[in-house]
Each structure stands twice: as C-alpha cells, then as structure tokens.
Design a protein around this motif. Structure first.
Motif, PDB file in Angstrom:
ATOM      1  N   TYR A  20      86.375 102.870  41.301  1.00 17.67           N
ATOM      2  CA  TYR A  20      86.565 102.632  42.732  1.00 17.67           C
ATOM      3  C   TYR A  20      86.480 103.908  43.574  1.00 17.67           C
ATOM      4  CZ  TYR A  20      88.775 101.059  47.068  1.00 17.67           C
ATOM      5  OH  TYR A  20      89.052 100.790  48.385  1.00 17.67           O
ATOM      6  N   ALA A  21      87.235 104.930  43.220  1.00 18.82           N
ATOM      7  CA  ALA A  21      87.262 106.163  44.017  1.00 18.82           C
ATOM      8  C   ALA A  21      85.872 106.798  44.097  1.00 18.82           C
ATOM      9  CB  ALA A  21      88.273 107.149  43.440  1.00 18.82           C
ATOM     10  N   GLU A  45      92.806  96.388  46.934  1.00 14.99           N
ATOM     11  CA  GLU A  45      92.425  97.462  47.846  1.00 14.99           C
ATOM     12  C   GLU A  45      90.938  97.347  48.173  1.00 14.99           C
ATOM     13  OE1 GLU A  45      92.553 102.346  47.757  1.00 14.99           O
ATOM     14  OE2 GLU A  45      93.565 101.214  46.174  1.00 14.99           O
ATOM     15  N   SER A  46      90.571  97.609  49.417  1.00 16.53           N
ATOM     16  CA  SER A  46      89.154  97.576  49.798  1.00 16.53           C
ATOM     17  C   SER A  46      88.901  98.496  50.983  1.00 16.53           C
ATOM     18  CB  SER A  46      88.694  96.153  50.116  1.00 16.53           C
ATOM     19  OG  SER A  46      89.384  95.615  51.209  1.00 16.53           O
ATOM     20  N   ASP A  59      85.459  96.640  46.999  1.00 15.64           N
ATOM     21  CA  ASP A  59      86.728  96.051  46.578  1.00 15.64           C
ATOM     22  C   ASP A  59      87.124  96.578  45.203  1.00 15.64           C
ATOM     23  OD1 ASP A  59      86.635  94.466  48.879  1.00 15.64           O
ATOM     24  OD2 ASP A  59      85.779  92.747  47.819  1.00 15.64           O
ATOM     25  N   LYS A  60      88.348  97.037  45.077  1.00 14.51           N
ATOM     26  CA  LYS A  60      88.885  97.536  43.803  1.00 14.51           C
ATOM     27  C   LYS A  60      89.465  96.357  43.027  1.00 14.51           C
ATOM     28  CE  LYS A  60      92.297 100.858  42.093  1.00 14.51           C
ATOM     29  NZ  LYS A  60      93.322 101.830  42.565  1.00 14.51           N
ATOM     30  N   ILE A  61      88.812  96.021  41.923  1.00 18.69           N
ATOM     31  CA  ILE A  61      89.206  94.846  41.154  1.00 18.69           C
ATOM     32  C   ILE A  61      89.652  95.259  39.752  1.00 18.69           C
ATOM     33  CG2 ILE A  61      88.472  92.596  40.273  1.00 18.69           C
ATOM     34  CD1 ILE A  61      88.484  92.779  43.358  1.00 18.69           C
ATOM     35  N   THR A  62      90.871  94.932  39.410  1.00 18.85           N
ATOM     36  CA  THR A  62      91.405  95.205  38.084  1.00 18.85           C
ATOM     37  C   THR A  62      90.874  94.156  37.104  1.00 18.85           C
ATOM     38  OG1 THR A  62      93.397  96.079  39.113  1.00 18.85           O
ATOM     39  CG2 THR A  62      93.555  95.505  36.782  1.00 18.85           C
ATOM     40  N   GLY A  63      90.517  94.586  35.926  1.00 20.48           N
ATOM     41  CA  GLY A  63      90.158  93.641  34.870  1.00 20.48           C
ATOM     42  C   GLY A  63      88.681  93.327  34.750  1.00 20.48           C
TER      43      GLY A  63
END
Length: 121
Positions: A20-21, A45-46, A59-63
């Motif tokens: 993401y970063a 987070e987006s 968009d920060k997506i976990t998994g």
C-alpha cells in the motif's frame, strides 16, 4: 427496452497491505498526481487521486496477495441492469464487499474476473 450502461467516474486499485505505502508513493510522489479528499465510510484505509476525468482510489486491503483493478459502471435502471446481466450469464458478486444500504448498486464480475460496481450514481 434495452438497458444502457456508461463508464462511471471511479477506478479502484485494491492493494495488498504490504504494498500500500509504495503504491500511494508511486501515484503521489513519482507521478505527482493530485490527491483528492474523500469521505467514504469504508472499513479500510484509502487515498484518492485525480486521474483525468476519473477518480483513482488506492485501497489498502488485508488478506489479498496481489492488486486488483475494480471499475464502475453506471446504469439508469439497476433492477433491469441486474436482470439483463444475469440473463447474459454474468456473475453477481455482492458477497465480496458490503455496500452502503442507501446505495442502489451491486457488484459484478466480468468473464476475466474484473470486479465492477454497477450503480445509478
């Protein structure tokens, strides 16, 4: 009556948390795209950027293990659009991400598994 579809204004890149970063840095610092404010109530987070006449959401997506591109399509008749797409053998994918209750929309997967938000806004 034929259902009409037009491109929407939003493009989302669903990005794995570990990238993401770097992705935000790429659009913000390397390309110098203008960051836009947003007030989405998403549970992740987006960041939004101006992308021509479109809005690019990161968009920060976990998994997830790799990035996905999600697109927006506009239709003036959502129930007819859904029926038309189902009859054409398309996959409605409302399980992939919750939509706000006040949004007249649904999620659709293209034959190549690109996710589309079909909405009237």
């Amino acid at each position: 009556m034929k259902v009409a579809f037009t491109p929407g204004k939003n493009i989302a890149i669903k990005t794995p948390a570990h990238e993401y970063a770097a992705v935000v840095h790429f659009y913000q610092e390397v390309l110098g795209f203008k960051q836009l404010p947003h007030n989405a109530g998403d549970p992740f987070e987006s960041v939004c950027f101006a992308f021509g006449d479109k809005v690019l959401w990161i968009d920060k997506i976990t998994g997830i293990s790799q990035s996905e591109i999600w697109l927006e399509i506009i239709s003036d008749d959502i129930p007819a659009a859904k029926k038309h797409l189902e009859q054409a053998g398309c996959s409605i994918r409302n399980e992939i991400e919750a939509l706000p209750n006040d949004l007249n929309a649904f999620w659709l997967s293209s034959p190549s598994n690109i996710i589309h938000l079909v909405t009237d806004k």
